[in-house]
Design a protein around this motif. Structure first.
Motif, PDB file in Angstrom:
ATOM      1  N   GLY A 163      19.485  -5.095 -69.899  1.00  0.00           N
ATOM      2  CA  GLY A 163      19.907  -3.984 -69.058  1.00  0.00           C
ATOM      3  C   GLY A 163      21.391  -3.746 -69.061  1.00  0.00           C
ATOM      4  N   LEU A 164      21.757  -2.613 -68.496  1.00  0.00           N
ATOM      5  CA  LEU A 164      23.149  -2.217 -68.361  1.00  0.00           C
ATOM      6  C   LEU A 164      23.431  -1.912 -66.897  1.00  0.00           C
ATOM      7  N   GLU A 165      24.502  -2.510 -66.355  1.00  0.00           N
ATOM      8  CA  GLU A 165      24.922  -2.261 -64.975  1.00  0.00           C
ATOM      9  C   GLU A 165      26.301  -1.603 -64.956  1.00  0.00           C
ATOM     10  N   ILE A 166      26.521  -0.768 -63.947  1.00  0.00           N
ATOM     11  CA  ILE A 166      27.824  -0.143 -63.713  1.00  0.00           C
ATOM     12  C   ILE A 166      28.225  -0.449 -62.271  1.00  0.00           C
ATOM     13  N   SER A 167      29.426  -1.008 -62.085  1.00  0.00           N
ATOM     14  CA  SER A 167      29.865  -1.392 -60.740  1.00  0.00           C
ATOM     15  C   SER A 167      31.291  -0.916 -60.488  1.00  0.00           C
ATOM     16  N   GLU A 168      31.621  -0.807 -59.214  1.00  0.00           N
ATOM     17  CA  GLU A 168      33.004  -0.532 -58.807  1.00  0.00           C
ATOM     18  C   GLU A 168      33.285  -1.338 -57.544  1.00  0.00           C
ATOM     19  N   TYR A 169      34.560  -1.733 -57.356  1.00  0.00           N
ATOM     20  CA  TYR A 169      34.915  -2.652 -56.288  1.00  0.00           C
ATOM     21  C   TYR A 169      36.079  -2.121 -55.463  1.00  0.00           C
ATOM     22  N   LEU A 170      36.030  -2.400 -54.173  1.00  0.00           N
ATOM     23  CA  LEU A 170      37.182  -2.202 -53.304  1.00  0.00           C
ATOM     24  C   LEU A 170      37.774  -3.589 -53.084  1.00  0.00           C
ATOM     25  N   LEU A 171      39.015  -3.788 -53.531  1.00  0.00           N
ATOM     26  CA  LEU A 171      39.582  -5.128 -53.604  1.00  0.00           C
ATOM     27  C   LEU A 171      40.868  -5.269 -52.805  1.00  0.00           C
ATOM     28  N   TYR A 172      41.031  -6.436 -52.215  1.00  0.00           N
ATOM     29  CA  TYR A 172      42.322  -6.876 -51.716  1.00  0.00           C
ATOM     30  C   TYR A 172      42.900  -7.787 -52.796  1.00  0.00           C
ATOM     31  N   THR A 173      44.040  -7.406 -53.353  1.00  0.00           N
ATOM     32  CA  THR A 173      44.661  -8.140 -54.454  1.00  0.00           C
ATOM     33  C   THR A 173      45.994  -8.703 -53.996  1.00  0.00           C
ATOM     34  N   SER A 174      46.268  -9.948 -54.373  1.00  0.00           N
ATOM     35  CA  SER A 174      47.502 -10.590 -53.925  1.00  0.00           C
ATOM     36  C   SER A 174      48.097 -11.450 -55.041  1.00  0.00           C
ATOM     37  N   PHE A 175      49.400 -11.277 -55.252  1.00  0.00           N
ATOM     38  CA  PHE A 175      50.197 -12.152 -56.115  1.00  0.00           C
ATOM     39  C   PHE A 175      51.399 -12.593 -55.295  1.00  0.00           C
ATOM     40  N   ASN A 176      51.565 -13.895 -55.134  1.00  0.00           N
ATOM     41  CA  ASN A 176      52.599 -14.357 -54.202  1.00  0.00           C
ATOM     42  C   ASN A 176      53.617 -15.306 -54.829  1.00  0.00           C
ATOM     43  N   LYS A 177      53.663 -15.362 -56.155  1.00  0.00           N
ATOM     44  CA  LYS A 177      54.653 -16.204 -56.820  1.00  0.00           C
ATOM     45  C   LYS A 177      55.419 -15.396 -57.860  1.00  0.00           C
ATOM     46  N   ALA A 178      56.642 -15.816 -58.109  1.00  0.00           N
ATOM     47  CA  ALA A 178      57.476 -15.132 -59.099  1.00  0.00           C
ATOM     48  C   ALA A 178      57.102 -15.570 -60.511  1.00  0.00           C
ATOM     49  N   SER A 179      57.416 -14.710 -61.484  1.00  0.00           N
ATOM     50  CA  SER A 179      57.220 -15.041 -62.885  1.00  0.00           C
ATOM     51  C   SER A 179      58.517 -15.589 -63.463  1.00  0.00           C
ATOM     52  N   ASN A 180      58.401 -16.532 -64.392  1.00  0.00           N
ATOM     53  CA  ASN A 180      59.562 -17.148 -65.016  1.00  0.00           C
ATOM     54  C   ASN A 180      59.782 -16.587 -66.415  1.00  0.00           C
ATOM     55  N   ILE A 181      61.043 -16.286 -66.747  1.00  0.00           N
ATOM     56  CA  ILE A 181      61.381 -15.730 -68.053  1.00  0.00           C
ATOM     57  C   ILE A 181      62.468 -16.575 -68.708  1.00  0.00           C
ATOM     58  N   HIS A 182      62.252 -16.920 -69.973  1.00  0.00           N
ATOM     59  CA  HIS A 182      63.249 -17.613 -70.781  1.00  0.00           C
ATOM     60  C   HIS A 182      63.668 -16.662 -71.894  1.00  0.00           C
ATOM     61  N   SER A 183      64.925 -16.267 -71.893  1.00  0.00           N
ATOM     62  CA  SER A 183      65.439 -15.270 -72.836  1.00  0.00           C
ATOM     63  C   SER A 183      66.544 -15.867 -73.697  1.00  0.00           C
ATOM     64  N   THR A 184      66.503 -15.589 -75.007  1.00  0.00           N
ATOM     65  CA  THR A 184      67.524 -16.098 -75.924  1.00  0.00           C
ATOM     66  C   THR A 184      68.011 -14.983 -76.845  1.00  0.00           C
ATOM     67  N   GLY A 185      69.238 -15.123 -77.307  1.00  0.00           N
ATOM     68  CA  GLY A 185      69.810 -14.222 -78.301  1.00  0.00           C
ATOM     69  C   GLY A 185      70.665 -15.011 -79.268  1.00  0.00           C
TER      70      GLY A 185
END
Length: 255
Positions: A193-215
């Motif tokens: 079978g095939l299903e189709i769904s949609e969601y009402l979501l509470y989304t949370s990201f609570n930490k920073a991303s780390n970046i290492h950059s070089t030249g």
């Protein structure tokens, strides 16, 4: 208290006695994501395409589901694993006082984990089954990584390399989903079978991303701008929003 315990026990045994069938199924589905998710959780390309641009892309979920049926109703649990990866390559040249040649690549990887409780109501029509589904999902968006590489050289002479390696913070989403599915019975026990769904979501990201950059100036030119640095990007946010439509293909077995 004793009477309450006895009542609950008889109720559970009564429901189990009413259960006609169990069903297990496996499926493939599109990741559950909102359109406004930050960083690289969307499916857009990151490099600006040129004549020599190429892209390999995978964004697919794999699921296992178990359902306990009571007449035409069922209660189940669904487990899913999503693999997302992007590999982009680009080569181009341009004139900017000198003839520059640019080679750049971008690699991105991330995994999602899904656990959900499902409530279904089936309507059967000979070999067809229509399924109405409500779902309480919990999605954990695991830490992602992306790596950018750029080498630019020219007949000036110039030969410069810079990189950016990012570790994307993890997050989660939960809420309520509604869906509809159409199944075809291949045998008395097997269906697809095939299903189709949609969601009402509470989304949370609570930490920073780390970046290492070089030249690095490959030719060692004085004042070439060599550097090696690390810093954080604060992308904390919480929001309510609708997901994109999530299609899912399933193969089920009843017993």
């Amino acid at each position: 208290m004793k009477n309450t315990t006895l009542t609950l026990t008889f109720t559970i045994f009564g429901l189990l006695a009413m259960c006609q069938k169990n069903e297990i199924s496996i499926g493939v589905f599109s990741p559950i994501m909102t359109n406004s998710m930050k960083q690289y959780f969307t499916d857009e390309w990151l490099l600006t395409p040129s004549v020599n641009y190429s892209r390999k892309y995978l964004s697919l979920g794999y699921s296992f589901s178990y359902q306990r049926k009571i007449n035409d109703f069922s209660l189940g649990i669904n487990l899913g694993l999503v693999t997302r990866s992007v590999n982009e390559k680009n080569e181009y040249d341009y004139n900017g006082g000198a003839h520059y040649f640019v080679k750049e690549t971008f690699d991105y990887k991330q995994t999602h984990y899904l656990t959900s409780i499902t409530f279904c109501k089936d309507e059967n029509f000979k070999s067809l089954r229509i399924r109405l589904k409500s779902e309480i999902p919990f999605v954990y968006y695991g830490k992602g990584t992306n790596n950018y590489y750029n080498r630019t050289n020219s007949d000036y002479p110039t030969d410069y390399i810079w990189t950016e390696n990012q570790k994307i913070s993890a997050g989660f989403a939960t809420g309520l989903g509604l869906g509809i599915g159409v199944y075809y019975k291949l045998t008395n026990k097997l269906n697809v079978g095939l299903e189709i769904s949609e969601y009402l979501l509470y989304t949370s990201f609570n930490k920073a991303s780390n970046i290492h950059s070089t030249g690095k100036d490959v030719l060692g030119n004085t004042g070439g701008g060599d550097y090696d640095t690390e810093y954080e990007v604060t992308n904390k946010y919480s929001q309510f929003g609708f997901s994109r439509v999530v299609p899912q293909f399933r193969i089920g077995y009843e017993f």
